[in-house]
Motif scaffolding. Structure first.
Motif, PDB file in Angstrom:
ATOM      1  N   LYS A  30       0.624  -9.489   8.328  1.00 43.52           N
ATOM      2  CA  LYS A  30      -0.045  -8.092   8.344  1.00 43.52           C
ATOM      3  C   LYS A  30       0.611  -7.087   8.929  1.00 43.52           C
ATOM      4  O   LYS A  30       0.566  -5.979   8.143  1.00 43.52           O
ATOM      5  CB  LYS A  30      -1.564  -8.426   9.109  1.00 43.52           C
ATOM      6  CG  LYS A  30      -2.361  -6.978   9.329  1.00 43.52           C
ATOM      7  CD  LYS A  30      -2.881  -6.660   8.035  1.00 43.52           C
ATOM      8  CE  LYS A  30      -3.922  -5.704   8.137  1.00 43.52           C
ATOM      9  NZ  LYS A  30      -3.555  -4.319   7.871  1.00 43.52           N
ATOM     10  N   MET A  31       1.418  -7.321   9.890  1.00 38.59           N
ATOM     11  CA  MET A  31       2.238  -6.216  10.449  1.00 38.59           C
ATOM     12  C   MET A  31       3.165  -5.693   9.401  1.00 38.59           C
ATOM     13  O   MET A  31       3.496  -4.722   9.186  1.00 38.59           O
ATOM     14  CB  MET A  31       2.973  -6.628  11.770  1.00 38.59           C
ATOM     15  CG  MET A  31       2.253  -6.550  12.835  1.00 38.59           C
ATOM     16  SD  MET A  31       3.043  -6.955  14.555  1.00 38.59           S
ATOM     17  CE  MET A  31       4.465  -5.993  14.593  1.00 38.59           C
ATOM     18  N   ASP A  34       1.910  -3.754   6.709  1.00 41.37           N
ATOM     19  CA  ASP A  34       1.787  -2.337   7.007  1.00 41.37           C
ATOM     20  C   ASP A  34       2.919  -1.536   6.749  1.00 41.37           C
ATOM     21  O   ASP A  34       3.048  -0.347   6.630  1.00 41.37           O
ATOM     22  CB  ASP A  34       1.073  -2.436   8.360  1.00 41.37           C
ATOM     23  CG  ASP A  34      -0.325  -2.625   8.363  1.00 41.37           C
ATOM     24  OD1 ASP A  34      -0.947  -2.945   7.320  1.00 41.37           O
ATOM     25  OD2 ASP A  34      -0.912  -2.885   9.564  1.00 41.37           O
ATOM     26  N   ASN A  37       4.900  -0.284   3.469  1.00 44.06           N
ATOM     27  CA  ASN A  37       4.431   1.243   2.901  1.00 44.06           C
ATOM     28  C   ASN A  37       5.127   2.378   3.577  1.00 44.06           C
ATOM     29  O   ASN A  37       4.822   3.372   3.385  1.00 44.06           O
ATOM     30  CB  ASN A  37       2.938   1.339   3.444  1.00 44.06           C
ATOM     31  CG  ASN A  37       1.993   0.364   2.600  1.00 44.06           C
ATOM     32  OD1 ASN A  37       2.447  -0.012   1.268  1.00 44.06           O
ATOM     33  ND2 ASN A  37       0.900  -0.350   3.131  1.00 44.06           N
ATOM     34  N   TRP A  39       7.369   3.615   7.182  1.00 45.45           N
ATOM     35  CA  TRP A  39       6.725   3.848   8.891  1.00 45.45           C
ATOM     36  C   TRP A  39       7.525   5.188   9.366  1.00 45.45           C
ATOM     37  O   TRP A  39       8.740   5.683   8.906  1.00 45.45           O
ATOM     38  CB  TRP A  39       7.354   2.790   9.469  1.00 45.45           C
ATOM     39  CG  TRP A  39       6.251   2.706  10.800  1.00 45.45           C
ATOM     40  CD1 TRP A  39       6.776   3.268  12.164  1.00 45.45           C
ATOM     41  CD2 TRP A  39       5.140   1.851  11.043  1.00 45.45           C
ATOM     42  NE1 TRP A  39       5.811   2.604  12.844  1.00 45.45           N
ATOM     43  CE2 TRP A  39       4.854   2.121  12.289  1.00 45.45           C
ATOM     44  CE3 TRP A  39       4.383   1.255  10.020  1.00 45.45           C
ATOM     45  CZ2 TRP A  39       3.715   1.581  12.660  1.00 45.45           C
ATOM     46  CZ3 TRP A  39       3.122   0.725  10.515  1.00 45.45           C
ATOM     47  CH2 TRP A  39       2.857   0.857  11.883  1.00 45.45           C
TER      48      TRP A  39
END
Length: 114
Positions: A30-31, A34, A37, A39
């Motif tokens: 999940k990290m 994220d 996309n 950072w």
């Protein structure tokens, strides 16, 4: 597995519970999703963080969790770093607001037969 984390001239020896480095893979995935996309790393936007940058991001989250007293998140972030960078022995977290200056310290595993 042990990760030595240096924050503001102090070193902490963080040892996630046995199995967390492998068993938290869903959380780690999940990290990664994220971060896929892009950072914001300090002043620069990184479109596609590589695994070293992802570990710098996790180290920044680890420092924030440490400052907040969130021991579970500290151990999860340490486990993420240990999982994603085999051979890492330590992290020197930059506390001056430059996430990209966080150092990832690689070492050798004893008994690996070099």
């Amino acid at each position: 597995m042990l990760l030595n984390v240096s924050i503001d001239e102090r070193t902490y020896h963080i040892e996630p519970p046995p199995g967390m480095v492998v068993e938290a893979e869903d959380f780690f995935a999940k990290m990664d999703a994220d971060m896929d996309n892009g950072w914001q790393m300090s002043r620069q936007w990184v479109e596609s963080p590589d695994r070293f940058q992802r570990c710098q991001i996790a180290a920044d989250k680890l420092m924030t969790a440490h400052n907040d007293g969130n021991d579970i998140l500290v151990k999860l972030m340490a486990a993420y770093i240990l999982n994603r960078l085999p051979g890492i022995v330590g992290v020197r977290v930059n506390t001056e607001g430059e996430m990209t200056e966080t150092e990832l310290v690689m070492g050798t595993v004893e008994g690996a037969g070099q």
